[in-house]
Design an enzyme around this catalytic site. Structure first.
Site, mmCIF file in Angstrom:
data_model
loop_
_atom_site.group_PDB
_atom_site.id
_atom_site.type_symbol
_atom_site.label_atom_id
_atom_site.label_comp_id
_atom_site.label_asym_id
_atom_site.label_seq_id
_atom_site.Cartn_x
_atom_site.Cartn_y
_atom_site.Cartn_z
ATOM 1 N N TYR A 67 31.849 -20.865 -25.745
ATOM 2 C CA TYR A 67 31.467 -21.812 -24.681
ATOM 3 C C TYR A 67 30.866 -23.073 -25.292
ATOM 4 O O TYR A 67 31.230 -24.200 -24.927
ATOM 5 C CB TYR A 67 30.464 -21.106 -23.764
ATOM 6 C CG TYR A 67 30.107 -21.819 -22.484
ATOM 7 C CD1 TYR A 67 31.033 -21.969 -21.460
ATOM 8 C CD2 TYR A 67 28.813 -22.295 -22.275
ATOM 9 C CE1 TYR A 67 30.687 -22.582 -20.263
ATOM 10 C CE2 TYR A 67 28.458 -22.906 -21.082
ATOM 11 C CZ TYR A 67 29.399 -23.053 -20.082
ATOM 12 O OH TYR A 67 29.048 -23.659 -18.902
ATOM 13 N N SER A 125 28.030 -29.127 -19.637
ATOM 14 C CA SER A 125 26.915 -28.170 -19.536
ATOM 15 C C SER A 125 25.796 -28.688 -20.415
ATOM 16 O O SER A 125 26.053 -29.439 -21.369
ATOM 17 C CB SER A 125 27.364 -26.805 -20.065
ATOM 18 O OG SER A 125 26.248 -25.960 -20.293
#
Ligand code: BGC
Length: 258
Positions: free
Chosen positions: A159, A146
């Site tokens: 995350y 990401s």
């Protein structure tokens, strides 16, 4: 015999019943790869993805695996060998996120996010490369990380911790596995129109604020990510290892707090 840039190759794509994983599995199939479709929760969607992949004239199988469970990841690799005859490409795509202020993060949240996004990637990659090593075969590992492997994301500390971990795992493995001709790279998507963003897509003010931060002015599509995954999986990427490639419309160069 299928044709295409991945003709005769076999690929596992985790989390491929929807979203980015599905886009990658279908693109690979369109280029001649036989694919393993992995799902955790949506067997019907996985089955539909398999049928769409097979429409390209390749073999596709569906395997249920929760990548946070090491036995499941080992079975996923095992099924590629027993049902398709091997495995050349591993795309670690399955991922989850949890919106929670740092003070509110529970051990359960932490374990869920880190177990899927980091521990799962770690151990399925281990199972995959052991087979390649034993067979003296080259391979390509592609982690879908990401922009948040590098960029802050307030309220998503678990995350970010997982994606930052994937960045260093990729760099480390590129060096450790390079002598075996096993390449390891990350693709770092920005905001892609997939189920992980359902809440965001339903919140217009939040979505508009995000779009203002994206120089190309739109959300990405799974196909945008799949195109780069194809490059890294194919012979075109033969000299590429140890790097992260951003597919984010320029988001990482232009982040602002709202
Ligand atoms: C996250 C999305 C987020 C995007 C851009 C992705 O990794 O899964 O929730 O919108 O990054 O910040």
């Amino acid at each position: 015999m299928s044709q295409g840039r991945l003709a005769g190759k076999i690929a596992i794509v985790t989390g491929s019943s929807s979203g980015i994983g599905q886009g990658i599995a279908l693109r690979f199939a369109s280029e001649g790869a036989n694919v393993v479709i992995d799902f955790r929760s949506h067997p019907d969607a996985a089955e539909q993805t398999r049928a769409r992949a097979e429409a390209f004239g390749v073999k596709a199988i569906v395997v249920h695996a929760d990548v946070s469970k090491i036995a499941d990841t080992q079975n996923l690799v095992e099924q590629a060998y027993t049902q398709l005859g091997g495995c050349d490409i591993l795309v670690n795509n399955a991922g989850v996120e949890k919106n929670a202020a740092f003070f509110d993060v529970t051990e359960e949240d932490y374990d869920m996010v880190l177990d899927v996004n980091l521990k799962g990637v770690f151990f399925i990659t281990q199972a995959f490369v052991k087979r390649l090593r034993d067979a003296k075969q080259p391979g390509s590992v592609i982690n879908i990380s990401s922009v948040h492997e590098d960029m802050v994301f307030p309220n998503f500390s678990t995350y970010c911790a997982s994606k930052g971990g994937i960045r260093m795992l990729m760099r480390d493995l590129a060096v450790e596995l390079g002598p075996l001709n096993i390449r390891v790279n990350n693709i770092a998507p920005g905001a892609i129109d997939t189920p992980i963003n359902t809440a965001l897509l339903a919140d217009k003010p939040k979505l508009d604020a995000l779009l203002r931060n994206i120089p190309l002015g739109r959300m990405g599509k799974p196909e945008d990510v799949a195109a780069l995954a194809l490059f890294l999986a194919s012979g075109d990427g033969a000299y590429v290892t140890g790097s992260t490639f951003f597919v984010d419309g320029g988001l990482i160069r232009n982040y602002h707090e709202q």
